[in-house]
Design a protein around this motif. Structure first.
Motif, mmCIF file in Angstrom:
data_model
loop_
_atom_site.group_PDB
_atom_site.id
_atom_site.type_symbol
_atom_site.label_atom_id
_atom_site.label_comp_id
_atom_site.label_asym_id
_atom_site.label_seq_id
_atom_site.Cartn_x
_atom_site.Cartn_y
_atom_site.Cartn_z
ATOM 1 N N PRO A 200 2.924 75.064 56.360
ATOM 2 C CA PRO A 200 1.659 74.613 56.945
ATOM 3 C C PRO A 200 0.773 75.795 57.301
ATOM 4 C CG PRO A 200 3.410 74.496 58.573
ATOM 5 C CD PRO A 200 4.062 74.885 57.273
ATOM 6 N N ASN B 159 -3.581 76.953 58.592
ATOM 7 C CA ASN B 159 -4.878 76.581 59.116
ATOM 8 C C ASN B 159 -5.905 77.592 58.619
ATOM 9 O OD1 ASN B 159 -6.923 75.407 60.599
ATOM 10 N ND2 ASN B 159 -6.391 76.480 62.498
ATOM 11 N N GLU C 207 0.447 72.000 68.305
ATOM 12 C CA GLU C 207 -0.616 70.991 68.406
ATOM 13 C C GLU C 207 -1.501 70.950 67.169
ATOM 14 O OE1 GLU C 207 0.194 73.140 70.611
ATOM 15 O OE2 GLU C 207 0.848 72.014 72.390
ATOM 16 N N PHE D 138 -0.586 70.897 64.101
ATOM 17 C CA PHE D 138 -0.005 70.127 63.004
ATOM 18 C C PHE D 138 0.508 68.765 63.441
ATOM 19 C CE2 PHE D 138 0.842 74.695 62.392
ATOM 20 C CZ PHE D 138 -0.024 74.909 61.330
ATOM 21 N N GLU D 139 0.297 68.416 64.704
ATOM 22 C CA GLU D 139 0.691 67.082 65.148
ATOM 23 C C GLU D 139 -0.326 66.069 64.635
ATOM 24 O OE1 GLU D 139 1.064 67.108 69.341
ATOM 25 O OE2 GLU D 139 2.999 68.138 69.353
ATOM 26 N N LYS D 140 0.166 65.092 63.925
ATOM 27 C CA LYS D 140 -0.716 64.067 63.371
ATOM 28 C C LYS D 140 -0.999 63.007 64.429
ATOM 29 C CE LYS D 140 0.931 64.598 58.624
ATOM 30 N NZ LYS D 140 1.532 63.905 57.443
ATOM 31 N N GLU D 141 -2.234 62.588 64.480
ATOM 32 C CA GLU D 141 -2.599 61.533 65.415
ATOM 33 C C GLU D 141 -1.984 60.207 64.967
ATOM 34 O OE1 GLU D 141 -6.779 61.329 65.757
ATOM 35 O OE2 GLU D 141 -6.991 63.366 66.571
ATOM 36 N N PRO D 142 -1.545 59.397 65.927
ATOM 37 C CA PRO D 142 -0.955 58.103 65.536
ATOM 38 C C PRO D 142 -1.983 57.224 64.843
ATOM 39 C CG PRO D 142 -1.344 58.205 67.907
ATOM 40 C CD PRO D 142 -1.590 59.590 67.371
ATOM 41 N N VAL D 143 -1.485 56.516 63.861
ATOM 42 C CA VAL D 143 -2.384 55.629 63.101
ATOM 43 C C VAL D 143 -2.810 54.473 63.995
ATOM 44 C CG1 VAL D 143 -2.564 54.166 61.055
ATOM 45 C CG2 VAL D 143 -1.187 56.261 60.994
#
Length: 280
Positions: free
Chosen positions: A115, A117, A134, A136-141
């Motif tokens: 990964p 940036n 933080e 690479f943390e994906k937001e919840p769908v």
């Protein structure tokens, strides 16, 4: 002093020249890739950089090195990656293969793509550093929105409160509260009645006759009837035609419209003359 320095430099120069001739001194990698004009050497420097990257990637897997050491190693790896890219461009310019297109992707020890940036990559323990996790943390769908038809499926009589009495709890509570309110109202009425009797007064509620008519009200009604009788009736002085007269007038009007539409002027004049003679 100058003589001794010159002797030392001369001896050192001879020693280094001898080592180069024997192949014991390693050739230093050029600082700029554009300084290399030989394809085999460019391939050699690229392989050397890949070896250094592999060593540093193996070192950065150790999370016990500390935050600062891990950050330094990650910076060094990214610097070597940029340098490797310069050498690959130079190799392509010298007629060699295009490693940027055919080369493998950069993968971590789990086989996943590294990964990054904005071109900066994170390796090993660097991915767990504060502030990096933080990124690479994906937001919840978000849950899918329900359509109007799906929302209307759950709306029934219970939604509007028509089945609140079916639970067997509300009705007994209402009955109990109703009895309590009635008992309080009766006690209040009895207390007020006893107070009136104690003071020698009659309860107004018992003495009031809702069907009785006061003399004043009867006098007002009589005066109103007399006024109605004494009022002057109005008579219409304009004659109002009957229904039959209205129908005859409509028929005559229709005849005149038909005559004006289909009859000639001569025929119209003769008709008017006949009417005049007959007195119609």
């Amino acid at each position: 002093m100058a003589r001794n320095a010159e002797k030392a430099m001369t001896a050192l120069a001879r020693f280094r020249q001898a080592q180069l001739e024997d192949g014991k001194v390693k050739e230093r990698r050029p600082f700029l890739a554009s300084e290399c004009n030989e394809l085999p050497k460019a391939e050699k420097w690229r392989r050397q950089i890949i070896g250094e990257i592999s060593k540093k990637v193996a070192q950065i897997q150790n999370a016990g090195l500390g935050e600062f050491r891990i950050r330094d190693l990650n910076d060094e790896i990214n610097k070597l990656l940029r340098e490797k890219g310069h050498w690959e461009v130079r190799i392509k310019e010298l007629g060699g293969p295009d490693y940027a297109r055919i080369g493998p992707k950069m993968l971590d020890h789990e086989g996943k793509e590294v990964p990054g940036n904005r071109g900066y990559k994170y390796f090993g323990a660097a991915k767990d550093l504060p502030g990096v996790r933080e990124l690479f943390e994906k937001e919840p769908v978000p849950p899918p929105r329900k359509t109007r038809a799906e929302l209307m499926k759950d709306i029934d009589a219970e939604y509007y409160g028509y089945r609140d009495e079916d639970d067997g709890v509300l009705v007994p509570l209402e009955q109990e509260y109703e009895k309590k309110v009635i008992a309080e109202a009766v006690e209040k009425w009895k207390a007020e009645k006893e107070n009136h009797l104690a003071r020698g007064e009659k309860a107004e509620e018992d003495d009031i006759n809702i069907y009785a008519v006061n003399d004043k009200e009867s006098d007002d009604e009589d005066d109103k009837e007399k006024d109605d009788e004494g009022q002057q009736t109005f008579i219409a002085h304009v004659p109002v035609p009957s229904q039959q007269e209205i129908e005859e007038a409509l028929v005559r009007r229709k005849k005149m419209e038909l005559l004006q539409k289909y009859a000639s002027e001569t025929l119209m004049a003769q008709s008017e003359e006949a009417k005049r003679l007959l007195g119609i």
